[in-house]
Design a protein around this motif. Structure first.
Motif, PDB file in Angstrom:
ATOM      1  N   LEU A 147      37.230  40.659  43.125  1.00 43.65           N
ATOM      2  CA  LEU A 147      36.499  39.547  42.537  1.00 43.65           C
ATOM      3  C   LEU A 147      35.409  39.099  43.500  1.00 43.65           C
ATOM      4  CD1 LEU A 147      39.449  37.479  41.094  1.00 43.65           C
ATOM      5  CD2 LEU A 147      38.021  39.144  39.927  1.00 43.65           C
ATOM      6  N   CYS A 148      34.247  38.788  42.963  1.00 45.77           N
ATOM      7  CA  CYS A 148      33.097  38.392  43.771  1.00 45.77           C
ATOM      8  C   CYS A 148      32.985  36.871  43.798  1.00 45.77           C
ATOM      9  CB  CYS A 148      31.828  39.012  43.195  1.00 45.77           C
ATOM     10  SG  CYS A 148      30.345  38.579  44.121  1.00 45.77           S
ATOM     11  N   PRO A 149      32.999  36.248  44.978  1.00 44.28           N
ATOM     12  CA  PRO A 149      32.882  34.794  45.049  1.00 44.28           C
ATOM     13  C   PRO A 149      31.477  34.293  44.722  1.00 44.28           C
ATOM     14  CG  PRO A 149      32.945  35.720  47.237  1.00 44.28           C
ATOM     15  CD  PRO A 149      33.194  36.850  46.292  1.00 44.28           C
ATOM     16  N   GLU A 161      36.978  27.343  36.175  1.00 46.81           N
ATOM     17  CA  GLU A 161      36.082  28.104  37.038  1.00 46.81           C
ATOM     18  C   GLU A 161      36.758  29.421  37.369  1.00 46.81           C
ATOM     19  OE1 GLU A 161      34.773  25.983  40.443  1.00 46.81           O
ATOM     20  OE2 GLU A 161      34.127  24.250  39.294  1.00 46.81           O
ATOM     21  N   ARG A 162      36.044  30.512  37.147  1.00 42.39           N
ATOM     22  CA  ARG A 162      36.606  31.839  37.392  1.00 42.39           C
ATOM     23  C   ARG A 162      35.594  32.695  38.136  1.00 42.39           C
ATOM     24  NH1 ARG A 162      38.090  31.005  31.718  1.00 42.39           N
ATOM     25  NH2 ARG A 162      40.314  30.645  31.666  1.00 42.39           N
ATOM     26  N   PHE A 163      36.101  33.612  38.950  1.00 37.92           N
ATOM     27  CA  PHE A 163      35.248  34.592  39.610  1.00 37.92           C
ATOM     28  C   PHE A 163      35.128  35.818  38.728  1.00 37.92           C
ATOM     29  CE2 PHE A 163      36.986  32.648  43.667  1.00 37.92           C
ATOM     30  CZ  PHE A 163      35.851  31.903  43.897  1.00 37.92           C
ATOM     31  N   GLU A 164      33.938  36.412  38.706  1.00 36.14           N
ATOM     32  CA  GLU A 164      33.703  37.630  37.949  1.00 36.14           C
ATOM     33  C   GLU A 164      34.067  38.840  38.803  1.00 36.14           C
ATOM     34  OE1 GLU A 164      32.537  38.153  34.755  1.00 36.14           O
ATOM     35  OE2 GLU A 164      32.805  36.008  34.456  1.00 36.14           O
ATOM     36  N   VAL A 165      34.150  39.987  38.166  1.00 39.26           N
ATOM     37  CA  VAL A 165      34.478  41.232  38.853  1.00 39.26           C
ATOM     38  C   VAL A 165      33.271  41.695  39.663  1.00 39.26           C
ATOM     39  CG1 VAL A 165      35.174  43.628  38.508  1.00 39.26           C
ATOM     40  CG2 VAL A 165      36.086  41.844  37.032  1.00 39.26           C
ATOM     41  N   CYS A 166      33.521  42.221  40.853  1.00 35.16           N
ATOM     42  CA  CYS A 166      32.468  42.725  41.740  1.00 35.16           C
ATOM     43  C   CYS A 166      31.746  43.888  41.062  1.00 35.16           C
ATOM     44  CB  CYS A 166      33.087  43.186  43.053  1.00 35.16           C
ATOM     45  SG  CYS A 166      31.898  43.903  44.196  1.00 35.16           S
ATOM     46  N   ALA A 167      30.421  43.924  41.162  1.00 36.38           N
ATOM     47  CA  ALA A 167      29.622  44.985  40.545  1.00 36.38           C
ATOM     48  C   ALA A 167      29.598  46.247  41.402  1.00 36.38           C
ATOM     49  CB  ALA A 167      28.201  44.497  40.308  1.00 36.38           C
ATOM     50  N   GLY A 168      30.070  46.156  42.630  1.00 36.44           N
ATOM     51  CA  GLY A 168      30.150  47.328  43.501  1.00 36.44           C
ATOM     52  C   GLY A 168      28.792  47.899  43.845  1.00 36.44           C
ATOM     53  N   SER A 169      28.619  49.180  43.650  1.00 39.68           N
ATOM     54  CA  SER A 169      27.381  49.854  44.053  1.00 39.68           C
ATOM     55  C   SER A 169      26.179  49.410  43.221  1.00 39.68           C
ATOM     56  CB  SER A 169      27.551  51.365  43.950  1.00 39.68           C
ATOM     57  OG  SER A 169      27.858  51.723  42.622  1.00 39.68           O
TER      58      SER A 169
END
Length: 60
Positions: A6-8, A28-36
């Motif tokens: 999860l990306c802060p 309030e929620r964190f979204e998934v990291c987009a990575g590359s």
């Protein structure tokens, strides 16, 4: 099943209104990291998180 990081820095705020009482609830929620695909992602690590971990003196 693979766990996703999860990306802060990608935070969403959802508001729900109860139709019966009229009260609003915020989530309030964190979204998934987009990575590359993220602009701050380099060499397999998030550069934003790396910058946050460094002391203030080293950032200058």
């Amino acid at each position: 099943m693979e766990e996703r990081k999860l990306c802060p820095f990608k935070k969403t705020v959802d508001r729900e209104t109860n139709g019966f009482t009229g009260k609003q609830t915020m989530h309030e929620r964190f979204e998934v990291c987009a990575g590359s695909r993220c602009m701050a992602y380099s060499k397999g690590k998030c550069q934003r998180l790396k910058m946050m971990e460094q002391p203030m003196e080293r950032r200058r």
